[in-house]
Design an enzyme around this catalytic site. Structure first.
Site, short mmCIF file in Angstrom:
data_model
loop_
_atom_site.label_atom_id
_atom_site.label_comp_id
_atom_site.label_asym_id
_atom_site.label_seq_id
_atom_site.Cartn_x
_atom_site.Cartn_y
_atom_site.Cartn_z
N HIS A 167 40.96 63.80 116.35
CA HIS A 167 40.50 63.44 117.69
C HIS A 167 38.99 63.58 117.78
O HIS A 167 38.40 64.60 117.43
CB HIS A 167 41.19 64.35 118.71
CG HIS A 167 40.91 64.00 120.13
ND1 HIS A 167 40.81 62.70 120.59
CD2 HIS A 167 40.75 64.79 121.24
CE1 HIS A 167 40.58 62.70 121.88
NE2 HIS A 167 40.54 63.95 122.30
N SER A 176 37.29 61.28 124.71
CA SER A 176 38.38 62.00 125.36
C SER A 176 38.16 62.01 126.87
O SER A 176 37.98 60.95 127.47
CB SER A 176 38.47 63.41 124.77
OG SER A 176 39.70 64.03 125.11
#
Length: 550
Positions: free
Chosen positions: A374, A243
């Site tokens: 994620h 990320s």
């Protein structure tokens, strides 16, 4: 329309870098599970950098112009600022320095040169870093996890201790360095009051974004490891993160050539995905959002948040800056915000630099995963992760050498470029006349196919998954060169093409017709080209293809 930036003084424009000659290291018997931008086999020796300095290219006098042309297409990584194209690997060293300067000027902000003083310690549990520059001093630290066995060990610097498969990394006999990037470039600060060790030295109003500041911190950790004498850690170093930390890992690997293996995970806007493509990919984080969310990018990027076509660079060139070192890009196609299709665009564009340097197998890209969570640890990435670490940090085995795109987030590089890929040699150049998907396969016969003049073709399955597969189509010319081709075949089962690139494809039931798209129609006498590709449903197969010269 031109983008304009006031030129800096000549002393700032002309940067002299220390040149590092990189060695070519043969990696024998490399099995390439190739796709799209990679040819089905590695055609030459893989290149691996034996780096001794943070940045090479040093007799390179780089002058950044005050303006440059605007283009919606990806800039040509092989065309220098003065408009000429590079033809040798030596020229690439200075071209890479040009890309670096342009990227610093417009995207990330400047990464200062080596500080006045760097010192520190490396133990089995901790690294301390002390830095002095500009009459100021600062310090930060990172924790160390050692694998079982006896060292010294290679190490992977993990941004934020988040999102990386640390158990697999440790399982390869590689140490994990847990790096807190916020200690060097803090989030949650305004652009006029940036905080962290970097800004202690270079000022809270520095125009350098925190991604570059954090990358500077990675370089200082590597400095200390190199000074430590190798009793705990050796000088083989990788970097990874997920990320926002994937953004950081990408920048760190691009801007320090001592990083042997760069592994960004789900990096999103500001990381690997192509900025021009992000602006057109529905659902991805807008450039203005990424610029405003945190001071990740340099202050100068504000001029391009609504005009990426005005940038003189794009992230495919940052991918190319990593070449020929190891690079494994991991992306999540199930979260639109992350812009996985734009990541594929950048990977395919950067892969052309790897190919031009004879290092096609040193880059891998993987978004073909089933779990959409994620920053999850994914089973699909475990084996290529192990292969990458073993090859680039431990010097054993072969790299994964695979570009595997999720069928819902595949990319077509031909839509994004109007440049070709040269063969960068030591002597007289031999430039290809076709874009990246076209590569000559030396293991294909160079004698004319049956029938003399004319052409033949075949379909090769290069990647498969549950319910689908990806194919490359190779076209071979006969005893005479051809300037165009038409391919036809009939599927033997339920296979159907769902997407394609570099060919005009029409399908009627099981029948397929494909024509060249102009620039890829020419094939020299006796030559085989990987001319185009597709994604299909059903099981993989090799249909009988009829090739007609047009």
């Amino acid at each position: 329309m031109a983008s304009s930036i006031a030129p800096e003084p000549a002393s700032g424009r002309s940067r002299h870098r220390h040149r590092l000659r990189f060695a070519l290291v043969a990696l024998a018997s490399v099995a390439v599970a190739a796709a799209l931008a990679l040819s089905p086999r590695i055609h030459s020796a893989e290149a691996q950098v034996q780096a001794s300095s943070e940045w090479d290219g040093a007799d390179c006098n780089v002058t950044v112009p005050g303006s440059w042309a605007s283009s919606s297409l990806l800039p040509d990584p092989f065309t220098k600022i003065n408009g000429s194209r590079i033809t040798t690997q030596d020229e690439w060293e200075c071209r890479r320095s040009e890309i670096k300067e342009l990227a610093e000027r417009t995207v990330y902000g400047d990464k200062p040169g080596a500080p006045t003083s760097v010192s520190g310690t490396v133990t089995s549990s901790r690294i301390t870093v002390n830095v002095s520059a500009n009459g100021r001093s600062t310090s930060f630290s990172a924790t160390v996890q050692l694998p079982s066995g006896s060292g010294p060990f290679p190490a992977v610097i993990v941004y934020g201790g988040f999102g990386a498969d640390t158990s697999t990394i440790l399982g390869t006999g590689t140490a994990v360095i847990n790096y807190d990037p916020g200690a060097v470039g803090a989030e949650g600060t305004g652009r006029g009051n940036k905080q962290g060790a970097f800004y202690t030295l270079y000022g809270a109003t520095s125009t350098t974004g925190i991604l570059m500041a954090q990358a500077w911190g990675v370089s200082r950790i590597i400095d200390v490891i190199e000074q430590s004498g190798g009793s705990v850690l050796n000088n083989s170093t990788g970097v990874t993160g997920c990320s926002r930390y994937g953004k950081g890992a990408f920048v760190a690997g691009a801007f320090d050539q001592r990083v042997d293996l760069t592994m960004p995970i789900e990096s999103g806007t500001g990381g690997a995905p192509a900025l021009r493509s992000i602006a057109q990919e529905s659902g991805s984080q807008p450039l203005s959002s990424a610029y405003g969310e945190q001071p990740w990018l340099g202050d100068a990027f504000s001029a391009y948040t609504s005009n990426p076509a005005g940038l003189p660079v794009d992230t495919h060139e940052m991918v190319g800056m990593v070449a020929p070192r190891g690079l494994f890009i991991m992306e999540n196609p199930h979260v639109e915000w992350l812009g996985a299709r734009s990541g594929a665009v950048a990977a395919l564009g950067g892969a052309e630099v790897y190919k031009a340097l004879g290092a096609a197998g040193n880059i891998s890209y993987h978004s073909n995963v089933s779990d959409g969570t994620h920053c999850a640890t994914r089973s699909e990435w475990r084996t290529p992760l192990q292969q990458s670490i073993n090859t680039f940090l431990k010097g054993s085995g072969n790299p994964p050498a695979v570009i595997s795109m999720h069928p819902n987030k595949s990319a077509n590089l031909s839509q994004w470029r109007n440049w070709t890929t040269p063969v960068l040699g030591a002597g007289e150049p031999e430039e290809t006349t076709t874009p990246p998907e076209e590569t000559t396969d030396p293991e294909e016969t160079t004698s004319p196919p049956p029938g003399g003049s004319g052409c033949t073709a075949r379909v090769e399955a290069v990647s498969t998954w549950n319910g689908g597969w990806q194919g490359n189509v190779h076209v071979t010319a006969g005893s005479a060169a051809i300037s165009g081709w038409r391919l036809t075949w009939t599927w033997s089962g339920s296979q159907r093409i769902t997407s394609s690139w570099n060919a005009a494809v029409t399908s009627s039931g099981a029948s397929v017709t494909a024509d060249d798209v102009g620039w890829n129609g020419a094939v020299a006498s006796g030559e085989t080209r990987s001319a185009w590709g597709f994604v299909a449903s059903g099981s993989s197969t090799a249909p009988t293809v009829t090739c007609t010269v047009t």
